[in-house]
Design a protein around this motif. Structure first.
Motif, mmCIF file in Angstrom:
data_model
loop_
_atom_site.group_PDB
_atom_site.id
_atom_site.type_symbol
_atom_site.label_atom_id
_atom_site.label_comp_id
_atom_site.label_asym_id
_atom_site.label_seq_id
_atom_site.Cartn_x
_atom_site.Cartn_y
_atom_site.Cartn_z
ATOM 1 N N THR A 59 -56.631 -90.224 -11.633
ATOM 2 C CA THR A 59 -57.536 -88.949 -12.255
ATOM 3 C C THR A 59 -58.346 -89.230 -13.171
ATOM 4 O O THR A 59 -58.934 -90.449 -13.154
ATOM 5 C CB THR A 59 -56.246 -88.292 -12.975
ATOM 6 N N GLU A 60 -58.685 -88.219 -13.674
ATOM 7 C CA GLU A 60 -59.660 -88.383 -14.997
ATOM 8 C C GLU A 60 -58.970 -89.430 -16.190
ATOM 9 O O GLU A 60 -57.955 -88.914 -16.365
ATOM 10 C CB GLU A 60 -60.001 -87.087 -15.489
ATOM 11 N N ALA A 61 -59.777 -90.029 -16.707
ATOM 12 C CA ALA A 61 -58.962 -90.846 -17.736
ATOM 13 C C ALA A 61 -58.730 -90.181 -18.847
ATOM 14 O O ALA A 61 -59.522 -89.283 -19.477
ATOM 15 C CB ALA A 61 -60.040 -92.237 -18.025
ATOM 16 N N LYS A 62 -57.408 -90.168 -19.482
ATOM 17 C CA LYS A 62 -57.171 -89.597 -20.742
ATOM 18 C C LYS A 62 -57.024 -90.619 -21.936
ATOM 19 O O LYS A 62 -56.795 -90.076 -23.042
ATOM 20 C CB LYS A 62 -55.900 -88.970 -20.643
ATOM 21 N N GLY A 63 -57.023 -91.778 -21.538
ATOM 22 C CA GLY A 63 -56.767 -92.953 -22.511
ATOM 23 C C GLY A 63 -56.391 -94.296 -22.005
ATOM 24 O O GLY A 63 -56.771 -94.348 -20.948
ATOM 25 N N MET B 98 -52.307 -94.541 -25.103
ATOM 26 C CA MET B 98 -51.348 -93.743 -24.648
ATOM 27 C C MET B 98 -50.246 -94.722 -23.755
ATOM 28 O O MET B 98 -50.551 -95.825 -23.401
ATOM 29 C CB MET B 98 -51.928 -92.754 -23.513
ATOM 30 N N ASN C 292 -49.654 -91.434 -15.780
ATOM 31 C CA ASN C 292 -51.016 -90.608 -15.211
ATOM 32 C C ASN C 292 -52.180 -90.367 -16.446
ATOM 33 O O ASN C 292 -51.804 -89.546 -17.133
ATOM 34 C CB ASN C 292 -50.427 -89.406 -14.458
ATOM 35 N N GLY C 293 -53.272 -90.899 -15.981
ATOM 36 C CA GLY C 293 -54.426 -90.772 -16.679
ATOM 37 C C GLY C 293 -54.756 -91.949 -17.597
ATOM 38 O O GLY C 293 -55.729 -91.814 -18.340
ATOM 39 N N ALA C 294 -54.087 -92.769 -17.580
ATOM 40 C CA ALA C 294 -54.113 -94.120 -18.583
ATOM 41 C C ALA C 294 -54.933 -94.886 -17.841
ATOM 42 O O ALA C 294 -54.779 -95.458 -16.553
ATOM 43 C CB ALA C 294 -52.821 -94.717 -18.890
ATOM 44 N N LEU D 195 -64.297 -91.499 -23.819
ATOM 45 C CA LEU D 195 -63.124 -92.266 -24.575
ATOM 46 C C LEU D 195 -63.623 -93.701 -24.943
ATOM 47 O O LEU D 195 -64.542 -94.538 -24.245
ATOM 48 C CB LEU D 195 -62.148 -92.555 -23.499
ATOM 49 N N THR E 79 -57.309 -94.118 -28.783
ATOM 50 C CA THR E 79 -57.183 -93.479 -27.668
ATOM 51 C C THR E 79 -55.975 -94.077 -26.624
ATOM 52 O O THR E 79 -55.934 -93.888 -25.478
ATOM 53 C CB THR E 79 -58.308 -93.472 -26.778
ATOM 54 N N VAL F 231 -57.750 -95.854 -13.265
ATOM 55 C CA VAL F 231 -56.903 -94.943 -14.004
ATOM 56 C C VAL F 231 -55.696 -94.729 -13.017
ATOM 57 O O VAL F 231 -55.556 -94.563 -11.803
ATOM 58 C CB VAL F 231 -57.714 -93.610 -14.007
#
Lengths: 539, 539
Positions: free
Chosen positions: A320-324, A295, A299-301, A394, A293, A316
């Motif tokens: 924002t919402e976590a993406k990785g 990145m 943004n989002g990390a 994640l 996961t 994060v």
């Protein structure tokens, strides 16, 4: 200090019966008269027909009071433009770090040496592959694709020049000089050269010290010249040589370690007396590249992880919402897992030691977020591994941890191996530089905790930021540093990190958190004990 | 001898573990090793990225046995191309005379120094005006028209390169050097510069010694450089300086006169000790320009006139019907008119002396072809002048004769005035050069007869042909002659032919056929007497 670019205000004598010298002679005489700037050899100034063809109209329009813009072509000066009136107050230059992911450019006021504005763009080469090798393979045996990559790289520079114009109103196309630092592959791509030799034996590249060339030759719309910081080797590029200029390592008595981790890991150890350099597969794992996961730090990390009330808490980027998770997040995460006793020295999840009986007599993990999952390359349903869910949905897997430990061990092994070669220990190190965005974002304490940085006085650990760009800026302000860069290259001794037994031995010892020999990390040992006490108190 | 262009066969070591130098280093080392050609300073060789980008594929294709093509950029060498195998036997260069009417180009074998082929085209600028001034006025205050004239001039060169390819199969685009000689206006047009200063006070031009530039900069498709022979003054252009190199006048003990008549008349008198130069309106009349039926020396032009059985007999170029008369025809015609006694010393038709009574008592001209015609700018019907019909329907008018005598007097006055300045007479002159097509076509004897050439030993009168082209060829073969050319310019003293009384006096005396002082032309006096005897015998 020697300049790349000059602007000189000239009050030219108007042609008359007694003085009907040609425009060329008139200009050259005025330029030579204007002072001590030029040594005899440098008094040779080129005026190309295209520029000369504009001069008369400008002179007549401006009552023969004009500003000459000159650029140094690597050997001699050239008149690049004439402007009406006195425009010497507006005198800018450009410098850039050409990274494989990001290109950063600065507009520098050459009168003050101050950076006036800075912009960055993703390197448009990314469209041809996230990693450098994919891009190189794309161009292999296809000269027209090499030109395509060249064009695309130049587009990145054009975008930056446009962004700088929008931001500042200064038209960077009028710059007489752009200095660029980048690794050897980036240098090859920018120049339209075959980069295959960078990665393939016998590692004969096309150039390490390219000619100063015209912006126009490269599709970069500056009216003057482009100078690329020279490289030492295929894996030790202009970005590292530039970093040497930025940090001043080769000029100090004090011994420094310079570590640049990115796609590769590059390392320099030295001072004014010696300079050892090497490169190795430090690997993209450190930047989150080979983590499931993982990145980039955008943004989002997840870029920060702490433990609060016995649970992991993440930050994060961009809120924002976590993406990785990015490099600094991983380093924090591993440090917390270790300090909490959830993974051991070898990085294994401590499942047995961290479970408690449930009321129904069953067992329950005491590690919040621990999951049992199928492996990516699972052969059967039973082929499972543990993972920690660091943010909703994640996970960071056991295999991710193993990979990261191997990579950080590789990087630290290069350092130790090189120090051993010359009989040094970490105690001899005055400064430990960790260059690049990686070094900037990582929490020093976490990095020491997982054994990625040595356990030395924290003040000695320096995150200088983008030293490639900083060196390019220094080169922009003083072309005399060219010789310095070349001299450093001459001085550097390349250390080959072969598969020698000693290297492998050091690496095996380093494949632990922080290290198999915990005594080397006394502050980590102390923190571990403190954390354990705290946990026991709370439970 | 210093070259502009070199081809060097290189057997490059193949890259291997022990020798993984970059392509650039490999090439530069091989070029430097190849011998004594380069002085230390000249060992600096530029390789631009575009050329470097082709090298690897060519080396691999050719088993690392390649031929390097190098050009000298005016200051240093540059690698311009790499070719597979040994192509050193094909080594060509170009030289050209850029005339306002004609551009002549030679393809020269640089291995032997021999001219391999030659071509010429009309200068495409002619579409913008037959005479230079019209072209200059067309570009005045219109920078885009200057670029248009530049483009058109370059087109002339492109046409020549194509013609040479067709004729020889040699692709001149692979030439590393083109040397060009032309007058100052032509130099300005080729470079896209404002030429107005050539003709307008205070006569400050844009350049007299332009930079060596790339063919590509000028739209001339040679892979290398273009060198223009420097000029001395606005009216003393690179064509004359080139002529000095061609004739060797500045290097001899013997005193020479060098006369180049075309649109203008340019004159140099000198030897190894002194060099006087001047220019004046010798005028297009000499080439048939301002003569009513005058034309260039091309098909249909009368180029020879003799007297046979008491009548004029003409030769027409191309053996076609006569369409007009060119310079050499005019000189012959005037000489015959004079020797036949049909015009006097002042060039007036001798009508009264040459008429006979007709049978009916009326009078008839005894000059065959004599006509009475209205003047061009006649105010009334009675405003008439005599003319001689030299070919069916084509007349040479009294006003044409007057104009021609004025012009040839102006040319000869320049010579005499300059000789007087330094106390010389024609007896001191070892060689009397009449350069250009004009000198080549004109009959020496006729020219002396009408006083256009001095009455000296005919062997001393030399028609060297296109000395501008010859000098350009010398410059092509030896770039060391650049310094020679510049040295000659330094040595030259410009003589201003003002409207001083002495000049006007000499000119008035020279406005005759051959001269008001016939004693200066003893051989003409003798011929005149012989002819008169012959005529009397026949009548």
């Amino acid at each position: 200090m020697k300049e790349w670019s000059r602007k000189v205000y000239l009050k030219l004598p108007r042609p008359c019966e007694e003085d009907h010298r040609s425009m060329q002679k008139r200009l050259l005489a005025a330029l030579r008269d204007c002072g001590s700037f030029y040594t005899d050899k440098e008094a040779d100034i080129r005026i190309r027909p295209l520029v000369l063809s504009e001069c008369l109209a400008i002179c007549e329009q401006a009552d023969w009071q004009v500003t000459a813009s000159l650029g140094f072509d690597g050997r001699i000066w050239e008149l690049l433009a004439l402007e009406p009136g006195d425009t010497t107050a507006q005198h800018y230059g450009l410098c850039a770090d050409l990274g494989s992911t990001t290109i950063v450019m600065e507009l520098v006021d050459l009168n003050t040496g101050e950076t006036f504005a800075s912009e960055s763009v993703f390197n448009p080469q990314i469209a041809y592959g996230d990693d450098i090798l994919t891009r190189i393979f794309y161009t292999k045996d296809h000269p027209e694709r090499r030109r395509e990559l060249q064009e695309v790289t130049a587009r990145g520079f054009r975008m930056l020049i446009e962004k700088l114009l929008e931001k500042t109103g200064v038209d960077a196309r009028q710059c007489n000089i752009l200095t660029v630092a980048g690794n050897t592959t980036m240098m090859h791509f920018l120049l339209g050269l075959d980069a295959f030799g960078v990665f393939q034996s016998p590692y004969a590249v096309q150039t390490l010290e390219p000619e100063v060339c015209r912006g126009a030759e490269l599709g970069i719309p500056v009216q003057g010249f482009v100078y690329l910081c020279p490289a030492m080797e295929n894996y030790l590029g202009g970005d590292i040589i530039s970093g040497m200029l930025a940090t001043g390592i080769p000029d100090r008595e004090e011994i420094s370690v310079f570590l640049d981790v990115g796609t590769n890991g590059e390392l320099v150890v030295g001072n004014q007396e010696f300079l050892l350099a090497g490169a190795g597969a430090a690997g993209p794992a450190l930047e989150g590249g080979s983590v499931r996961t993982g990145m980039r730090a955008e943004n989002g990390a997840v870029d920060r992880v702490i433990t609060e009330h016995g649970r992991l808490k993440v930050h994060v980027i961009g809120e924002t919402e976590a993406k990785g998770i990015c490099g600094s997040g991983i380093v924090d995460l591993l440090a917390e897992l270790y300090l909490n006793g959830w993974i051991d020295l070898r990085g294994r999840f401590q499942v047995a030691e961290n479970q408690m009986e449930k009321e129904d007599g069953g067992k329950q993990f005491r590690i919040p977020g621990l999951r049992k999952c199928q492996k990516v390359d699972a052969a059967s349903e039973n082929d499972v591994e543990y993972a920690i869910e660091y943010a909703p949905g994640l996970c960071f897997y056991q295999s991710d941890i193993d990979e990261f430990i191997r990579t950080k061990a590789a990087a630290m092994t290069m350092v130790e191996y090189m120090m051993n070669l010359i009989g040094l220990t970490m105690e001899d190190v005055g400064r430990f530089y960790v260059a690049g965005a990686f070094g900037t974002h990582i929490d020093k304490e976490s990095a020491v905790t997982i054994g990625m940085y040595p356990d030395i006085d924290r003040d000695k650990i320096i995150s200088p930021g983008n030293t490639s760009l900083q060196g390019a800026r220094k080169l922009l302000l003083d072309r005399g540093l060219r010789e310095k860069a070349e001299e450093n290259i001459e001085r550097m001794q390349y250390v080959q990190f072969g598969a020698v037994e000693e290297f492998l031995e050091i690496m095996r010892a380093a494949q632990a958190i922080p290290h198999t020999d915990l005594q080397r990390f006394p502050t980590v040992e102390r923190r571990l004990l403190e954390r354990q006490k705290k946990i026991e108190k709370n439970s």
